[in-house]
Scaffold this motif. Structure first.
Motif, PDB file in Angstrom:
ATOM      1  N   LEU A  64     -13.598  19.142  18.726  1.00 38.77           N
ATOM      2  CA  LEU A  64     -12.518  19.663  18.940  1.00 38.77           C
ATOM      3  C   LEU A  64     -12.435  20.796  19.763  1.00 38.77           C
ATOM      4  CD1 LEU A  64     -10.680  19.138  15.534  1.00 38.77           C
ATOM      5  CD2 LEU A  64     -10.463  17.706  17.545  1.00 38.77           C
ATOM      6  N   LEU A  65     -13.334  21.878  19.501  1.00 39.09           N
ATOM      7  CA  LEU A  65     -13.464  22.921  20.230  1.00 39.09           C
ATOM      8  C   LEU A  65     -13.857  22.287  21.697  1.00 39.09           C
ATOM      9  CD1 LEU A  65     -13.694  25.845  20.883  1.00 39.09           C
ATOM     10  CD2 LEU A  65     -16.062  25.759  20.052  1.00 39.09           C
ATOM     11  N   GLY A  66     -14.660  21.328  22.016  1.00 32.95           N
ATOM     12  CA  GLY A  66     -15.171  21.105  23.197  1.00 32.95           C
ATOM     13  C   GLY A  66     -13.890  20.329  23.984  1.00 32.95           C
ATOM     14  N   ALA A  67     -13.115  19.321  23.129  1.00 30.59           N
ATOM     15  CA  ALA A  67     -12.088  18.863  24.031  1.00 30.59           C
ATOM     16  C   ALA A  67     -11.182  20.057  24.447  1.00 30.59           C
ATOM     17  CB  ALA A  67     -11.298  18.023  23.058  1.00 30.59           C
ATOM     18  N   PHE A  68     -11.028  21.119  23.488  1.00 32.06           N
ATOM     19  CA  PHE A  68      -9.924  22.146  24.043  1.00 32.06           C
ATOM     20  C   PHE A  68     -10.318  22.874  25.338  1.00 32.06           C
ATOM     21  CE2 PHE A  68      -8.933  26.775  24.208  1.00 32.06           C
ATOM     22  CZ  PHE A  68      -7.560  26.694  24.148  1.00 32.06           C
ATOM     23  N   VAL A  69     -11.916  22.939  25.523  1.00 31.82           N
ATOM     24  CA  VAL A  69     -12.641  23.531  26.564  1.00 31.82           C
ATOM     25  C   VAL A  69     -12.399  22.802  27.637  1.00 31.82           C
ATOM     26  CG1 VAL A  69     -14.809  24.370  27.600  1.00 31.82           C
ATOM     27  CG2 VAL A  69     -14.282  25.063  25.231  1.00 31.82           C
ATOM     28  N   GLY A  70     -12.470  21.563  27.549  1.00 33.15           N
ATOM     29  CA  GLY A  70     -12.414  20.449  28.658  1.00 33.15           C
ATOM     30  C   GLY A  70     -10.842  20.819  29.244  1.00 33.15           C
ATOM     31  N   LEU A  71      -9.987  20.864  28.514  1.00 33.15           N
ATOM     32  CA  LEU A  71      -8.586  21.064  28.847  1.00 33.15           C
ATOM     33  C   LEU A  71      -8.412  22.285  29.814  1.00 33.15           C
ATOM     34  CD1 LEU A  71      -6.631  20.027  25.695  1.00 33.15           C
ATOM     35  CD2 LEU A  71      -6.804  18.672  27.929  1.00 33.15           C
ATOM     36  N   PRO A  88     -11.911  16.797  29.259  1.00 30.51           N
ATOM     37  CA  PRO A  88     -12.098  16.814  27.785  1.00 30.51           C
ATOM     38  C   PRO A  88     -13.352  16.092  27.219  1.00 30.51           C
ATOM     39  CG  PRO A  88      -9.852  16.908  28.092  1.00 30.51           C
ATOM     40  CD  PRO A  88     -10.430  16.572  29.464  1.00 30.51           C
ATOM     41  N   MET A  89     -13.319  14.634  27.636  1.00 32.76           N
ATOM     42  CA  MET A  89     -14.466  13.900  27.230  1.00 32.76           C
ATOM     43  C   MET A  89     -15.648  14.513  27.460  1.00 32.76           C
ATOM     44  SD  MET A  89     -14.854   9.980  28.123  1.00 32.76           S
ATOM     45  CE  MET A  89     -15.541  10.288  29.985  1.00 32.76           C
ATOM     46  N   VAL A 139     -20.767  17.055  25.810  1.00 38.83           N
ATOM     47  CA  VAL A 139     -21.692  18.457  25.969  1.00 38.83           C
ATOM     48  C   VAL A 139     -21.792  19.144  24.572  1.00 38.83           C
ATOM     49  CG1 VAL A 139     -22.111  20.357  27.258  1.00 38.83           C
ATOM     50  CG2 VAL A 139     -21.341  18.441  28.471  1.00 38.83           C
ATOM     51  N   PHE A 140     -20.753  19.240  23.881  1.00 36.98           N
ATOM     52  CA  PHE A 140     -20.725  20.194  22.814  1.00 36.98           C
ATOM     53  C   PHE A 140     -21.446  19.454  21.709  1.00 36.98           C
ATOM     54  CE2 PHE A 140     -17.611  23.982  23.122  1.00 36.98           C
ATOM     55  CZ  PHE A 140     -17.919  24.405  24.452  1.00 36.98           C
ATOM     56  N   VAL A 141     -21.072  18.198  21.593  1.00 37.62           N
ATOM     57  CA  VAL A 141     -21.660  17.554  20.479  1.00 37.62           C
ATOM     58  C   VAL A 141     -22.865  17.269  20.567  1.00 37.62           C
ATOM     59  CG1 VAL A 141     -21.416  15.253  19.104  1.00 37.62           C
ATOM     60  CG2 VAL A 141     -19.398  16.237  19.830  1.00 37.62           C
ATOM     61  N   GLY A 142     -23.331  17.066  21.814  1.00 35.97           N
ATOM     62  CA  GLY A 142     -25.056  16.973  21.917  1.00 35.97           C
ATOM     63  C   GLY A 142     -25.759  17.994  21.482  1.00 35.97           C
ATOM     64  N   LEU A 143     -24.936  19.198  21.991  1.00 37.94           N
ATOM     65  CA  LEU A 143     -25.903  20.383  21.537  1.00 37.94           C
ATOM     66  C   LEU A 143     -25.701  20.824  20.336  1.00 37.94           C
ATOM     67  CD1 LEU A 143     -24.411  22.797  24.577  1.00 37.94           C
ATOM     68  CD2 LEU A 143     -26.733  22.033  24.354  1.00 37.94           C
ATOM     69  N   ALA A 144     -24.834  20.418  19.788  1.00 39.15           N
ATOM     70  CA  ALA A 144     -24.437  20.684  18.157  1.00 39.15           C
ATOM     71  C   ALA A 144     -25.531  20.002  17.420  1.00 39.15           C
ATOM     72  CB  ALA A 144     -23.323  20.454  17.710  1.00 39.15           C
ATOM     73  N   VAL A 145     -25.626  18.459  17.647  1.00 35.79           N
ATOM     74  CA  VAL A 145     -26.611  17.773  17.172  1.00 35.79           C
ATOM     75  C   VAL A 145     -28.007  17.920  17.319  1.00 35.79           C
ATOM     76  CG1 VAL A 145     -27.487  15.240  17.063  1.00 35.79           C
ATOM     77  CG2 VAL A 145     -25.016  15.564  17.209  1.00 35.79           C
ATOM     78  N   ALA A 146     -28.351  18.399  18.785  1.00 36.89           N
ATOM     79  CA  ALA A 146     -29.823  18.907  19.102  1.00 36.89           C
ATOM     80  C   ALA A 146     -30.162  20.331  18.537  1.00 36.89           C
ATOM     81  CB  ALA A 146     -29.777  18.759  20.648  1.00 36.89           C
ATOM     82  N   VAL A 147     -29.050  21.113  18.754  1.00 36.22           N
ATOM     83  CA  VAL A 147     -29.707  22.615  18.064  1.00 36.22           C
ATOM     84  C   VAL A 147     -29.385  22.656  16.694  1.00 36.22           C
ATOM     85  CG1 VAL A 147     -29.025  25.258  18.346  1.00 36.22           C
ATOM     86  CG2 VAL A 147     -29.249  23.459  20.470  1.00 36.22           C
ATOM     87  N   GLY A 148     -28.391  22.002  16.177  1.00 32.62           N
ATOM     88  CA  GLY A 148     -28.161  22.065  14.677  1.00 32.62           C
ATOM     89  C   GLY A 148     -27.799  23.358  14.068  1.00 32.62           C
ATOM     90  N   ASP A 149     -28.490  23.879  12.911  1.00 28.04           N
ATOM     91  CA  ASP A 149     -28.211  24.963  12.572  1.00 28.04           C
ATOM     92  C   ASP A 149     -28.786  26.306  12.852  1.00 28.04           C
ATOM     93  OD1 ASP A 149     -26.500  23.728  10.621  1.00 28.04           O
ATOM     94  OD2 ASP A 149     -28.160  23.202   9.306  1.00 28.04           O
ATOM     95  N   ASP A 150     -29.339  26.192  14.058  1.00 27.92           N
ATOM     96  CA  ASP A 150     -30.068  27.258  14.629  1.00 27.92           C
ATOM     97  C   ASP A 150     -28.880  28.440  14.775  1.00 27.92           C
ATOM     98  OD1 ASP A 150     -31.219  28.981  17.025  1.00 27.92           O
ATOM     99  OD2 ASP A 150     -32.684  27.534  17.094  1.00 27.92           O
TER     100      ASP A 150
END
Length: 217
Positions: free
Chosen positions: A11-18, A50-51, A56-67
């Protein structure tokens, strides 16, 4: 990472995209597009940004995880989305945006290193920035090179989060952008969309290559 956290980041990524189109427009209109650059057609579909930002945001979240540096990666990505749009529009990487990304990366990674007690990773990040900057300075100084120093500065900034992840991510982040850019140029030449001496932006390739390097790490 929990599903709830992933949804929040999406959702944050979608907002940034807007927000990206209006912010990038302010910077892009400050420079006239060079006549030799045909440029992309304006994106009229409001869901595209937004898409892209969500992906981009979801990809980073999955890759970086809890870092602990995940917020830094997201912040740099947000500025990067604006930079990519501006570079596509007018072949410019505005210094204020590159500086903002650099300050976010330096400050955020320093805080992450202090909070997690991993000072060594901060040294790796600084080393990544130095290596990325040096490599692109050499490329920019080659005879006939079209690499601008805006690209050099952006590469140095991207070297910070890549260096934080380690040597493999940094090497991939140095190599992938040029493979992507070279493939795009060859494709456009084959399709006769550009000529041999047409200037094309490298910033988007630097950003996409760095994103892919994080995902592949």
């Amino acid at each position: 990472m929990s599903a709830a956290a992933l949804v929040s980041i999406a959702l944050l990524g979608a907002f940034v995209g807007l927000v990206v189109p209006s912010v990038s427009w302010r910077f892009a209109t400050a420079d006239a597009r060079p006549p030799a650059f045909p440029g992309p057609r304006p994106i009229r579909r409001q869901w595209v940004d937004p898409m892209v930002a969500t992906s981009v945001f979801v990809g980073l979240a999955v890759a970086v995880g809890d870092d602990p540096a995940l917020p830094v990666f997201l912040a740099v990505a947000a500025v990067g989305l604006v930079l990519a749009r501006v570079d596509l529009a007018c072949l410019r990487l505005p210094d204020p945006l590159v500086l903002a990304a650099g300050l976010l990366a330096c400050g955020g990674l320093t805080a992450a290193a202090l909070l997690s007690g991993t000072a060594g990773r901060l040294l790796g990040a600084l080393g990544g920035a130095i290596v990325a900057a040096a490599a692109h300075v050499l490329l920019a100084l080659l005879p006939g090179s079209r690499l601008g120093f805006g690209d050099v500065k952006l590469a140095a900034v991207l070297g910070l989060p890549l260096g934080w992840l380690g040597r493999d991510a940094l090497l991939a982040g140095l190599l992938l952008p040029h493979l992507l850019h070279g493939g795009l140029v060859l494709g456009l030449l084959a399709a006769r969309r550009v000529r041999r001496h047409t200037l094309l932006p490298l910033g988007p390739a630097l950003l996409v290559g760095a994103w892919l390097a994080v995902l592949l790490d």
